[in-house]
Write an enzyme that holds these catalytic residues in place. Sequence first.
Site, PDB file in Angstrom:
ATOM      1  N   CYS A 170      14.545 -11.382   8.693  1.00  0.00           N
ATOM      2  CA  CYS A 170      15.581 -12.336   7.357  1.00  0.00           C
ATOM      3  C   CYS A 170      16.562 -11.301   7.890  1.00  0.00           C
ATOM      4  O   CYS A 170      17.337 -11.237   7.135  1.00  0.00           O
ATOM      5  CB  CYS A 170      14.564 -12.309   6.561  1.00  0.00           C
ATOM      6  SG  CYS A 170      13.517 -11.216   5.563  1.00  0.00           S
ATOM      7  N   GLN A 178      -7.804   7.201   2.850  1.00  0.00           N
ATOM      8  CA  GLN A 178      -7.077   7.698   2.065  1.00  0.00           C
ATOM      9  C   GLN A 178      -5.941   7.781   2.851  1.00  0.00           C
ATOM     10  O   GLN A 178      -4.720   8.155   1.520  1.00  0.00           O
ATOM     11  CB  GLN A 178      -7.080   7.787   0.462  1.00  0.00           C
ATOM     12  CG  GLN A 178      -8.085   7.426  -0.302  1.00  0.00           C
ATOM     13  CD  GLN A 178      -8.969   8.981  -1.235  1.00  0.00           C
ATOM     14  OE1 GLN A 178     -10.386   8.995  -1.813  1.00  0.00           O
ATOM     15  NE2 GLN A 178      -8.149   8.598  -2.587  1.00  0.00           N
ATOM     16  N   HIS A 208      -5.396   3.147   2.484  1.00  0.00           N
ATOM     17  CA  HIS A 208      -3.524   3.209   1.900  1.00  0.00           C
ATOM     18  C   HIS A 208      -2.403   2.995   2.857  1.00  0.00           C
ATOM     19  O   HIS A 208      -1.412   3.517   2.479  1.00  0.00           O
ATOM     20  CB  HIS A 208      -3.483   5.020   1.324  1.00  0.00           C
ATOM     21  CG  HIS A 208      -4.692   5.262   0.074  1.00  0.00           C
ATOM     22  ND1 HIS A 208      -4.993   5.852  -0.653  1.00  0.00           N
ATOM     23  CD2 HIS A 208      -5.061   4.105  -1.128  1.00  0.00           C
ATOM     24  CE1 HIS A 208      -5.390   5.941  -1.919  1.00  0.00           C
ATOM     25  NE2 HIS A 208      -5.393   4.968  -1.852  1.00  0.00           N
ATOM     26  N   CYS A 243      14.594  -6.594   9.048  1.00  0.00           N
ATOM     27  CA  CYS A 243      13.073  -6.681   9.339  1.00  0.00           C
ATOM     28  C   CYS A 243      13.718  -7.577  10.227  1.00  0.00           C
ATOM     29  O   CYS A 243      15.115  -8.402   9.883  1.00  0.00           O
ATOM     30  CB  CYS A 243      12.914  -8.161   8.336  1.00  0.00           C
ATOM     31  SG  CYS A 243      11.344  -9.314   8.252  1.00  0.00           S
ATOM     32  N   GLY A 253     -13.301  15.895   0.610  1.00  0.00           N
ATOM     33  CA  GLY A 253     -11.965  15.816   0.247  1.00  0.00           C
ATOM     34  C   GLY A 253     -11.157  15.096  -0.787  1.00  0.00           C
ATOM     35  O   GLY A 253      -9.774  14.904  -0.404  1.00  0.00           O
TER      36      GLY A 253
END
Length: 271
Positions: free
Chosen positions: A171, A108, A126, A168, A210
Amino acid sequence: MEALKDVIQEALNIKKRNKVTFLTGAGISSASGIPTYRGTDGIWIKGSKHYKPESFGTFEHFSKNADEVWQYTFFRKKMFAEANPNEAHYKLVRLEELLKDRFNVITQNIDNLHQRSGLQNVYEIHGNLREMRCASECTKDIYEIPKSIPLKEIDEDLTYEESKLLVCPECGDHTRPNILWFDEFYNERIFKLHTTLKIAKNSGLLIILGSSGATNLPNRLVQQTLQYGGHVIDVNLEDNGFTNNFSDKKRFHSYRGTALDFLNLFESILT
């Protein structure tokens, strides 16, 4: 303790669904000086300069405050860059060498310490702070965050020139950090949803290191391993969300101590 050793030995000796998977959370990086997320001094407890996590840790907030979120991102990158992998990270590298293709880490963490320690087989559920992508998803391309932008102090804003590097190229919209926010969902393309569920299904042993069990996919991974006959060992300093959800399952076990202490025990059994 002897019963736990027997569980580990049994899992190491099985022939099918015999992967050994480590599910790591912020607790494994605390020895490197990185705050956990939900501890008393945690990132999601203290919040950013102006906002608490329930507001700033969302795509909705980013869509209205992109420059501020990017500034905080470069502050966190600085925190991660100044930290070094600790002994538990390097012990996982050793276990990867021993277990070879049976070994997986599902993390994570977005701090990059697993990769910096030399670990190879890592699935980041994540995301990470090495990459960015178009905020409006005009393309599926993922870009490296420009290394020319210096890391920031908590109160040091981005310059106009730095902000221009965070658009970006397709775009012209904002890019965004390639991480999972609170108001978003897991998917396969970015967060390896189906890949990690398959790994959990084929794990004879899933070891939590953890993690507090506060998010959806880690709990699904634990459930998947248990459903298909594997054992789960929760390695944490105290009880947590996994304890609340799975302590009544006979193949769910708890080890209360540090990640490094457990990994030393695991290596001694393996060798």
